[in-house]
Design a protein around this motif. Structure first.
Motif, PDB file in Angstrom:
ATOM      1  N   SER A   1       0.831  -1.214   0.000  1.00 50.15           N
ATOM      2  CA  SER A   1       0.000   0.000   0.000  1.00 50.15           C
ATOM      3  C   SER A   1       0.859   1.255   0.000  1.00 50.15           C
ATOM      4  O   SER A   1       0.496   2.268  -0.606  1.00 50.15           O
ATOM      5  N   GLU A   2       2.013   1.200   0.671  1.00 48.42           N
ATOM      6  CA  GLU A   2       2.927   2.341   0.639  1.00 48.42           C
ATOM      7  C   GLU A   2       3.496   2.526  -0.766  1.00 48.42           C
ATOM      8  O   GLU A   2       3.616   3.649  -1.261  1.00 48.42           O
TER       9      GLU A   2
ATOM     10  N   GLY B   1       0.075   4.992  -0.639  1.00 45.93           N
ATOM     11  CA  GLY B   1      -0.688   5.151   0.593  1.00 45.93           C
ATOM     12  C   GLY B   1      -0.033   6.108   1.563  1.00 45.93           C
ATOM     13  O   GLY B   1       1.190   6.198   1.632  1.00 45.93           O
TER      14      GLY B   1
ATOM     15  N   HIS C   1      -1.384   6.308   4.954  1.00 47.08           N
ATOM     16  CA  HIS C   1      -1.987   6.046   6.259  1.00 47.08           C
ATOM     17  C   HIS C   1      -0.950   5.920   7.358  1.00 47.08           C
ATOM     18  O   HIS C   1      -1.259   6.075   8.526  1.00 47.08           O
TER      19      HIS C   1
ATOM     20  N   SER D   1      -4.355   2.075   0.473  1.00 44.80           N
ATOM     21  CA  SER D   1      -3.604   3.172  -0.141  1.00 44.80           C
ATOM     22  C   SER D   1      -4.482   4.315  -0.608  1.00 44.80           C
ATOM     23  O   SER D   1      -4.004   5.439  -0.776  1.00 44.80           O
TER      24      SER D   1
END
Length: 664
Positions: A442-443, A447, A449, A509
């Motif tokens: 996701s990074e 992303g 978060h 993400s």
């Protein structure tokens, strides 16, 4: 504050708590080193031999301290070198209510990096207006690489620099390795700008947090005094592994100047090996220091094995073999040497497997831990045989066993979990590996978060996904992982795993386009087949099964670094090549002609061996002190001169010639 806080009756209670019985830390003959270590709360270093139970000793000491700790706003700081060590300490502390209290305020139990992040680097960066989203070298470098202009990327690649040139060592984003590009060049300025922009977006490499911690101490020196007041007692585990960067920072925080904390370090200087090339050992505050106490009794192996390996210790130590533990069963086995040549190098692992089956009964084969390790595990096909693990097992995947670097794909996260689960039913490793992989993907997809949290990766993902449409996909993905214990056929990967993973990554993400995450989630490539007749090795989990058709034993393959701190039933140390064949160079120590890390020079004076030989000794001392019952080596047959094998057999070694056909 610390006077009489630990009493002898507390030592008996702690020994029983650790499962050692009330006399577990009592003197044995003239050796009272464990009792003295338990009672001592002064600043001191404990030089603990392999298998001495130093982590058990440390945890027992912590349990007593937690039971009697008088302060509510001051705590004990326990620093480990790795997450694995921190988890071991945390798990053992869970044996008592007092121990559990140490995992809460006002105490700290964690890695050096986690401590530096929580108390220094993160607060300082937030004070500068930077929200830290992710501390992960791989992801941070991918972000910075994407910020570089295309012509700069081309120039870097042409200069044969890696993405590592985007790591900085100073708070002005300078320093690091930039090759031929000096500060006056446009390429250097572009690198500097990408480092700055990536950091301001909240993405950092692991070691860069030390840069910001040191800047805080430069600008606010009172922060060190505040930490000393908060943590008047500090313990450091595996202290021999601390780099100069880590040791200098910890010394600055807790020791230098006025009102130092009391600090105790546990380690073994003979096992000081580093995971990355170029990492320097401590110079500012080396281990051990002036105040040192030896803990020489090993409960891992018996005296015959202690006698074989202690010569490799760079710093001469008494090594008393008081093992193996009774519950391990089976008597100590004669050390074994496997001989091979170019044509028979791939026969070493099958012959080792056959030797294990002939030596141990079915119960031990099923419950024991069996490994084969090499000092070098990245294969150069053109290198001298044997260059690395791949010459013995062509399907070996170095990335699977490399603890020090982040996995480069979802499949590698799962492979490492399968490797770590070998010989146990601990499925949480697999669940958390899958969750970690999804967070990393996701990074890569963009992303924001953040992953700075104390919760487990699985708990973190559950919190982020609960109530979303992606939550059922995550649960289905975990269910599929557990059903196959991380083994997934390519068709299932394409039909089940990847679609669910993409759903989760898009939710985490907030990005529709997966970008760099697409390659990260791709199915693993099939590994090359082994030669006919060899035992089977798992496609990506580095488990060697013998016999191939109906396996009776499974052998974990890895680097020596990857098994540091472990205990095995049997360990095979394979020769490998770095400037020379490691074990061939150590032959004088194996034959009893040399001992320790010093030698006589031409003038009759004792001088230290060269740095490369000292590193070779430490590396293989680590490898050869893993087993409880059986130590094996594999070396080229042609390195032994006439009579040298007779010396080994006279010292109790069994010699198996892999160049000759195996006996039916």
């Amino acid at each position: 504050m610390f006077n009489d806080i630990i009493r002898e009756q507390d030592v008996a209670w702690a020994a029983a708590l650790m499962g050692l019985g009330p006399d577990g830390f009592a003197p044995v003959g003239d050796d009272n080193s464990r009792l003295r270590a338990m009672l001592n709360l002064d600043t001191i270093d404990f030089e603990a031999c392999p298998g001495s139970g130093k982590t058990t000793l440390l945890v027992a000491k912590l349990a007593v301290l937690a039971r009697r700790w008088p302060q509510r706003d001051q705590g004990i700081c326990v620093l480990s070198h790795t997450n694995a060590a921190r988890n071991e300490i945390g798990a053992k502390l869970g044996n008592s209510a007092a121990g559990i209290s140490l995992t809460r305020y006002p105490h700290f139990v964690g890695t050096i990096h986690a401590f530096v992040n929580e108390y220094l680097a993160l607060p300082w960066l937030r004070s500068k207006g930077i929200e830290v989203r992710c501390i992960d070298t791989q992801i941070a470098l991918a972000k910075r690489w994407g910020l570089l202009p295309g012509n700069t990327r081309w120039a870097i690649q042409k200069a044969r620099l890696s993405e590592g040139c985007l790591i900085y060592t100073r708070p002005d984003y300078a320093g690091g390795s930039t090759g031929k590009f000096g500060p006056q060049t446009p390429t250097y300025q572009a690198l500097l700008e990408a480092r700055r922009r990536g950091s301001e977006q909240g993405y950092f490499c692991f070691d860069e947090m030390f840069v910001w911690a040191n800047e805080l101490l430069d600008k606010r020196p009172e922060a060190a005094l505040d930490l000393r007041r908060r943590f008047p007692l500090v313990f450091v585990d595996e202290a021999q592994d601390n780099s100069e960067e880590q040791s200098a920072l910890l010394h600055r925080i807790f020791c230098a100047g006025e009102a130092p904390s009391r600090r105790q370090r546990f380690g073994d200087s003979n096992q000081a090996i580093y995971a990355r090339v170029g990492v320097e050992g401590a110079a500012t505050d080396p281990f051990p220091g002036a105040a040192v106490q030896a803990i020489p009794r090993s409960y891992r192996f018996a005296q015959p094995l202690a006698d074989e390996v202690k010569a490799l210790g760079v710093a001469p130590q008494d090594l008393i073999g008081a093992g193996p533990p009774p519950e391990h069963g089976t008597a100590h086995q004669a050390p074994t040497l496997f001989l091979f040549d170019d044509a028979s190098v791939r026969s070493v692992l099958p012959r080792y497997g056959a030797h294990l089956v002939a030596t141990f009964d079915a119960h031990v084969l099923d419950r024991g831990v069996f490994t084969a390790v090499a000092g070098v595990h990245d294969l150069d096909e053109a290198g001298r045989v044997p260059h690395a693990m791949g010459h013995y097992a062509p399907a070996y995947d170095p990335a699977c066993a490399r603890k020090e670097a982040a996995p480069a794909s979802f499949a590698q996260y799962l492979a490492r979990a399968r490797f770590a689960m070998a010989g146990s039913g601990n499925s949480d490793k697999l669940v958390n590996a899958a969750a970690s992989a999804l967070l990393a993907a996701s990074e890569l997809a963009g992303g924001t978060h953040g992953r700075i949290a104390r919760k487990s990766p699985h708990r973190r993902v559950v919190d982020l996904l609960t109530g979303t449409e992606a939550y059922p996909a995550y649960l289905a993905l975990i269910e599929r992982m557990l059903a196959g214990r991380g083994e997934i056929a390519d068709a299932d990967w394409q039909a089940v795993v990847r679609p669910h993973a993409e759903t989760v990554v898009r939710q985490l993400s907030g990005a529709e386009a997966l970008g760099n995450a697409a390659a990260f989630l791709a199915s693993p490539q099939g590994a090359p087949a082994l030669h006919a007749g060899a035992a089977a090795i798992g496609r990506t989990d580095n488990l060697f099964a013998y016999p191939e058709d109906v396996p009776q034993v499974r052998i974990r393959l890895g680097s020596i670094h990857s098994v540091k701190g472990e205990t095995h039933t049997a360990t095979l140390v394979l020769d490998s090549f770095y400037f020379a064949h490691h074990l061939s160079e150590l032959k004088p120590w194996l034959l009893g002609a040399k001992a320790g890390g010093s030698r006589l020079n031409g003038r009759g004076n004792m001088v230290a061996e060269g740095s490369r030989m000292l590193a070779r000794l430490r590396l293989h001392y680590v490898a050869m002190t893993r087993p409880t019952h059986l130590l094996c080596l594999a070396m080229r047959k042609d390195v032994f001169a006439a009579g040298e094998l007779d010396i080994l057999t006279g010292r109790g070694w069994t010699v198996i010639d892999c160049c000759a056909p195996a006996q039916a």
